[in-house]
Each structure stands twice: as C-alpha cells, then as structure tokens.
Design an enzyme around this catalytic site. Structure first.
Site, PDB file in Angstrom:
ATOM      1  N   GLU A 119       0.818  -1.217   0.000  1.00  0.00           N
ATOM      2  CA  GLU A 119       0.000   0.000   0.000  1.00  0.00           C
ATOM      3  C   GLU A 119       0.853   1.268   0.000  1.00  0.00           C
ATOM      4  O   GLU A 119       0.500   2.261  -0.636  1.00  0.00           O
ATOM      5  CB  GLU A 119      -0.904  -0.016   1.239  1.00  0.00           C
ATOM      6  N   ASP A 120       1.998   1.243   0.712  1.00  0.00           N
ATOM      7  CA  ASP A 120       2.754   2.476   0.947  1.00  0.00           C
ATOM      8  C   ASP A 120       4.114   2.545   0.263  1.00  0.00           C
ATOM      9  O   ASP A 120       4.775   3.582   0.317  1.00  0.00           O
ATOM     10  CB  ASP A 120       2.969   2.675   2.453  1.00  0.00           C
TER      11      ASP A 120
END
Length: 772
Positions: A119-120
């Site tokens: 996600e990051d």
C-alpha cells in the site's frame, strides 16, 4: 539494513564560518547518535517479537520472519509516522500484538510485518508472491486498501471493509491482523491531528470494536472502546480512570476479604484454580452511568471476581458447577443474575458461568467461573478457538456458525458494499448513529439525528440551503431520522433558507444554533425594512420616533422585542394602518394616566409628592392607594421574595421577583425603569404560588394532599391536576399563600405525606423557582 532520514542544516544568522562549522558538526553528531539509538530500539523491538513468537516457531519459520523484517525495514526506511518515529516500529508492534495478544503464529507475523509495503511502498503483490509465496500474497492483498475513485453511492470504507471480510472465505487471519493494526493505531493516536483522531476513533467504535467482540476478542474489544472514549470525550475518560485509581486500594482489600473463605473451600475440594479480581473497562462503566443516569459512585459492579479452573475438557462443566456451588454456599446469589454460557456458549464462542452474589459488606459482586481453555478463548477469541478446534464434542461451534453466516452474506453479490455493512451492523446497538457521506467519509451523530442535522454537520451553508436528501439513493424529507450505515447526499437550492419549523427537525446543538442565527439575521434584515415603513407612518402622524414611542409600539402589538415587531411589519403580519389605532389608544391612556410615572425618576417625584416625604422605595401592601402597581404573572411574587418594580409603558408598575426569568433582560436593558420595592410588614393579601409534587402513587394519596392543604393549613387552592404513570405520580398545584414563610410551611407539610418524594415551587414556565 539501512535506516536513514533526510538531513537539514541549521545556520545561525550572523555566525562566523567557524561557528557554522561547529553547529553543523554538532548537528551531524546528534543525528548519528539518534540514528544509532533508533537502530538499537528497532532491534530491541524485533528481538522482543522473536521471544514472544518462539513457542510457535518450527523449522525455517525464524528465517522467514527475519526475511520479512529485512524487507519491511528496507521498504519503509525513509518513512516516519506522525509522531516522528521510524515507520518500521508500527509493523513490528502489529506483529507483536498478533502473537502475544491474539495468539497467532508465524504466517501472521510475516504478513503483519509486510502489511503496509504494497500500500505504501513500491513493492507489489507480485513481488510478495515471488519472494514469500501465494498464501502470504493473498493475506496481504486482503490487508491492502482499495485505491482509486469510487462511483456515486459507494463508500471507500465500506468497500475496504467488505474486501477485508471477503477473506473469511479463505483466511480469517486477515481480519485478526487488521484488528491488531487498528489497535496499534489507536494506541498511538495522540500524534494525529484532532480531526483525524475523531475520524479514526469513530470508525473504530462503529466497525472494529463490534468486529473484535464478534470474534471473541474481549481484551482487544475493551481496549478499543476505552481508546475511543479517550479521544472522543477525554474529560469523561479521565474522570472515570481517576476514580478507578482512587478506589484501587479499597477494592484490593475488599477482593482479598471476599475470596479468603472461597480459597479454603476450593482447596478442600482439590480443584486446581486461580482467583483474580479485575475492574470493569472504563467504557463499560461509562455506558452503565449513561444508560442508568447514575454517577460513578452508584455503579455497584465496578469489578468482577474470576475463578479459573485447570481441568480436562471432559470435566469442565461439572468442575464449574462445583465451584459455583462453593460460591453460593457462602454468599447468597441473585437468582435473576445467573448466566449459563457453558451449556449454551455465545455466538462468538464465549463460555463462562456468571452469577452475582451479596457480599458480607452488603455489596453485590459479579463472579465469573470458567476453565483455562474458556478463559483463553474469552480473551484471545478466534485464534484460541482455532487452537482448540479438535477438542471433542465440537467446542465453540457457535463461532464457526457465525463465520458461515458472514460468508453467506458475502456470497450475495447483488448487494452493494453499503448494504453489506448495513446488514453486518444490523444486530449491533449504538448510542450514536454512524453514517456515510457520498465520498465514504464516516460521520458520527447523536441518535435520532435527522437529514437536517447531517447537513449542518457537513457545513452551515449546506444546512441552510438544504431542501431534501437522498439516503441510499432514495429521496427523503428533511425530518428523516438517520440509521446506522445510511449514506446521505444532501440536495440544496440557492432559494432555500431556514425557517422556524426547522427547529422541530433537529437534535444537534450545532444545527439548532445555526438555524437560530440564520433566523435572527433574517429578522434583522426584515426589521430594517419594517423600520422604514413605521418611520413613514409616524411622520404622517406627526410623532417623534423616541425610545418611549418604540417601546409603546412593541407593547401595544404584544411583541417581546422591537426586532420582532418591525420584522412582522415588513412581512405584513402587522398592518401599518393599525399604528393609527395605537396612537388613538395612547392618547386615551395618556389622558387617563396624567401624572403617572414614566420612569424611575418620575416615579420618585410622584411618590414623594403623594406621601409628603422624600422616598424612592415602593412599599408593597402600603402604597396601593398612592401608586398603581400589579404583580407580574411571569414569576408570581409573594411576600418574602426578593423583588423589584418595573415601570411599564401602558400597564403601570409591575412587581417582579429578582429571580424572575425576565429579570435579566429588564434589569440590564431598561435600568431607568427599575424602582426599589419591598414588602410592607402589614401585607396580608393572598398570592398565587405554583407547586409541583412528585412521588409514588397509592390509594388515598390525593385525598391526603388536599386534606393537608385545605384542612390542616387552611390554604385555598386555585387549581390542581394529577397524573400517574407506572406507579409514579406528578401533581401541579396553584395555591394562595400570604408569604414565603407560609409557602415554605406548606411545602414542608406536603413533603411529610407518605409517598411524596419531592415538592418544588416553579415559575410560570414550569422551571424550578429559586429562593424557596
């Protein structure tokens, strides 16, 4: 491994080159020290994780965990949390919660360490599958939020929540890791801005705490609820926490004395056991205070005694009932408070035997009896249940049945994410209602809030222009009451504006305040138009627009404020032609009242002239023949009350109590009309007083009340009405009394009647009166 952060420079204006060099050198030294300390801290946290995981590790598990840690540390190396700490702290802590507080194993530890990399960071699910395998990639996919813009009528949060629950079909560990992630985020919420705190805390109490409860994670559910209260209402949270701490010593002493006789009996029975006392969670105490409308001191079950037995599975039920027998042999049980969740476990797998008994000190105490297996399931929920899955007779099958029902819900593909979340929440009761904006933002509102409350919660202008709304794509009116999970789209019009009827549709203080503000502004605009109309009329009548004229006009038309009078003129509710009738009436009254006072100074002159001595004080009961005065109906003063006189424009002098609801306005805005007044000792008239009597209903009660008033005290009644509901009565009385002392004697006599709990004097609006 490399942990790094961007470096800056500190350069002092005006410093020499040598000074700058020293400053830069010191900065670099401090930065290097910080980096070294952070590396040590990261390793300490990682080693603690490995210690907690050691009992679960097999074969090459430690190598795989080490690999996941290295990947996460490298991927997040430039990232920091809002607190300023290295981001890697977060996945390590989430992994530690998974293993030490939920009881998950190596697979969950690896996925928790990697749960944010897709996600990051630049890592993809394909990278995860290549390096760790398909099983890990599927779990991390479930933990990764859906990105992109959602269509109208959908919600990002609902879509992500459904995506997470979809993994129930494959691997429940996704949800357990997500709960660990949410728990650590809540534990570190203090570094977030206030608006984010409220948003995250609201999501937590709406979705994640109930989910933890449904999965049997009691400890996590309780902590999430407490943390929600901490960030949504810190004053209440801190107040309860402080009171729990203040009573800690007394509670410990009480628990020791309570369990002492039980320990002897349990020892004699040859049962292996552990007894401990635990305080209720802050949130559960707060809930009880709120629901029962009682203070902290009146919550009797602030803690529970837990008896945990070490016995084989096949002997669990009989051992728990033996322990129950020992407890109830020594302490008397409340038959209405026995809960047998051993024979029929809760849907989340919870098993325990609960009873409430009366202690020797006269206090009710909750006692929970369970086995070690039951206790572990109660605290750690699904993970512990899975550990005991092979237990004979299908223990904890209720949790499996619930998960099967959720899987069935997920298979209904025609449902939207919002519909799914609504179904999922349908059996959960909250004191607040949680709704979604069109973009999926979760907003908490008080229970019974309407569409109009929601509109004003979004923005004042949105509320002021609201003409209706679409709730879950269906058109609804302004007074539609919101339900949990509703998604609201407000419909506005530039032609719309608030009206007084809106005040009947809202429950939030923000909406009420903004509506009243808007109405006031509209009235001010109308009053400006109305003033021009009245001034033209006064000019035609050759009247000067003095303050006295304005006050006379307001009183003549029965309006509380000049703004109300003028706005009604502008709206046509008061016909300007009627101002001529006001003038005719004023001339008649002026002829009739020649010589009467118009303010405090003229009153003093008139009173001195009539009495032949200089005075500025009106004696109530003696000066009736000298000065015309009446008692104000709004507060109904009686001898003994603190009072003042007010010179009205057309009704002479009115006598008010100093505690009158209108006193503040009269004293502050019309001070020149206020005169001193006091009761003359010779005053002997009868005065009306309003009373409210409350108590428990019984046969003959009204007869006793009327007998006390009329026969015993010889007090005349003006009116009386009684109503009764569920054994509680409330009566409204109007009585004639001579003085405050006389009234207080009556109140005392009424309070002595059997069944009467409260007697209070009220003003004309039913508000409790002071001074008696």
């Amino acid at each position: 491994m490399v942990w790094d952060r961007p470096l800056g420079s500190r350069q002092k204006a005006g410093a020499s080159g040598l000074d700058r060099l020293v400053i830069i050198s010191l900065f670099w030294i401090m930065t290097e020290i910080d980096k070294e300390e952070e590396k040590k801290q990261i390793l300490r946290r990682y080693r603690r994780l490995l210690r907690h995981a050691k009992p679960f590790l097999k074969d090459d598990d430690a190598k795989l965990i080490r690999k996941a840690f290295n990947v996460a540390a490298e991927a997040h190396r430039h990232m920091r949390r809002k607190s300023g700490e290295p981001y890697i702290y977060h996945p390590i802590e989430v992994a530690d919660i998974c293993v030490s507080e939920i009881g998950l194993g190596p697979t969950s530890i690896v996925c928790a360490l990697l749960h944010d990399v897709v996600e990051d960071t630049e890592w993809t699910l394909e990278d995860i599958e290549r390096e760790f395998g398909r099983k890990y990639a599927r779990i991390i996919d479930g933990l990764t939020k859906i990105s992109g813009v959602f269509e109208q009528g959908t919600s990002a949060q609902a879509e992500n929540f459904r995506k997470m629950l979809l993994t129930l079909s494959d691997d429940v560990r996704v949800i357990l890791i997500k709960l660990a992630d949410r728990l650590h985020n809540m534990r570190t919420l203090q570094s977030m801005p206030r608006n984010k705190q409220l948003k995250i805390a609201s999501e937590t109490i709406y979705l994640y705490a109930p989910l933890a409860h449904r999965l049997g994670l009691y400890a996590i559910k309780s902590e999430l609820e407490d943390l929600h209260l901490k960030y949504s209402d810190y004053t209440t949270y801190r107040g309860i926490a402080d009171k729990i701490n203040e009573t800690k010593t007394a509670r410990a002493n009480f628990i020791r004395s309570f369990i002492k006789p039980l320990q002897k009996e349990l020892n004699d029975s040859k049962l292996n056991y552990e007894i401990k006392g635990r305080p209720k969670s802050i949130h559960s105490i707060w809930n009880k205070m709120k629901k029962q409308n009682i203070p902290f001191e009146e919550v009797y079950d602030l803690f529970a005694i837990r008896i945990i037995l070490d016995v084989p599975f096949e002997l669990e039920k009989s051992a728990c009932w033996r322990a129950y027998s020992i407890v109830t042999d020594y302490y008397s049980p409340n038959p209405d408070r026995l809960r047998d969740w051993i024979s029929t476990p809760k849907g989340n797998g919870y098993e325990s035997l609960h009873t409430t008994v009366m202690s020797r000190q006269g206090k009710w105490v909750e006692v929970q009896i369970r086995t070690r297996r039951m206790d572990e399931i109660a605290e750690k929920g699904y993970a512990a249940h899975w550990k005991y899955k092979e237990t004979p007779k299908g223990a904890n099958s209720g949790l499996e049945q619930w998960i099967s029902r959720v899987r069935g819900m997920l298979e209904q593909t025609e449902k939207t994410a919002m519909e799914f979340v609504d179904d999922f929440k349908s059996n959960l009761v909250n004191e607040e209602v949680f709704v979604f904006t069109p973009k999926g933002e979760l907003r908490p509102l008080p229970k019974h809030s309407t569409v109009l409350d929601f509109a004003f919660d979004i923005h004042t202008e949105v509320g002021a222009r609201c003409i209706g709304a679409k709730v879950n794509q269906k058109l609804v009116p302004l007074n539609y009451k919101l339900r949990n999970g509703d998604q609201i789209e407000i419909i506005t019009s530039v032609k719309q504006k608030p009206n007084e009827g809106w005040l009947n549709y809202v429950v939030t203080s923000k909406a009420r305040h903004k509506i009243k503000d808007s109405l006031h502004e509209e009235k001010k605009r109308l009053a400006s138009d109305g003033k021009e109309i009245v001034l033209r009329k006064l000019k035609q009548m050759k009247l000067e627009p003095t303050n006295e004229i304005w006050v006379s006009l307001r009183d003549h038309f029965g309006e509380k404020t000049q703004t109300d009078f003028l706005s009604k003129v502008a709206l046509g509710k008061i016909d300007p032609k009627d101002i001529k009738k006001f003038q005719e009436r004023r001339e008649r009254v002026t002829k009739k009242r020649t010589g009467r006072a118009s303010d405090a100074k003229s009153f003093e002159k008139a009173l001195t002239k009539e009495k032949g001595e200089k005075t500025n004080e009106l004696l109530i009961g003696e000066d009736m023949d000298v000065v015309d005065y009446n008692f104000a109906k709004c507060c109904q003063p009686i001898p003994g009350d603190d009072i003042f006189g007010f010179v009205t424009v057309s009704e002479g002098i009115k006598i008010h109590r100093t505690s009158c609801p209108n006193a503040v306005e009269l004293l502050s805005n019309h001070g020149h009309r206020v005169i001193k007044a006091r009761w003359a000792s010779a005053a002997s008239n009868d005065f009306v007083a309003d009373l409210v009597v409350i108590g428990t209903d019984r046969v003959g009660l009204i007869n006793d009340v009327t007998k006390t008033i009329s026969e015993d005290l010889q007090v005349n009644m003006r009116s009386m009405s009684f109503s009764s509901d569920s054994g509680i009565f409330e009566g409204s009385l109007q009585v004639y009394v001579h003085s405050l002392k006389h009234l207080n004697t009556l109140i005392k006599a009424l309070k002595s009647i059997q069944g009467v709990i409260k007697v209070k004097r009220v003003d004309s609006k039913g508000n409790m009166a002071t001074g008696s």
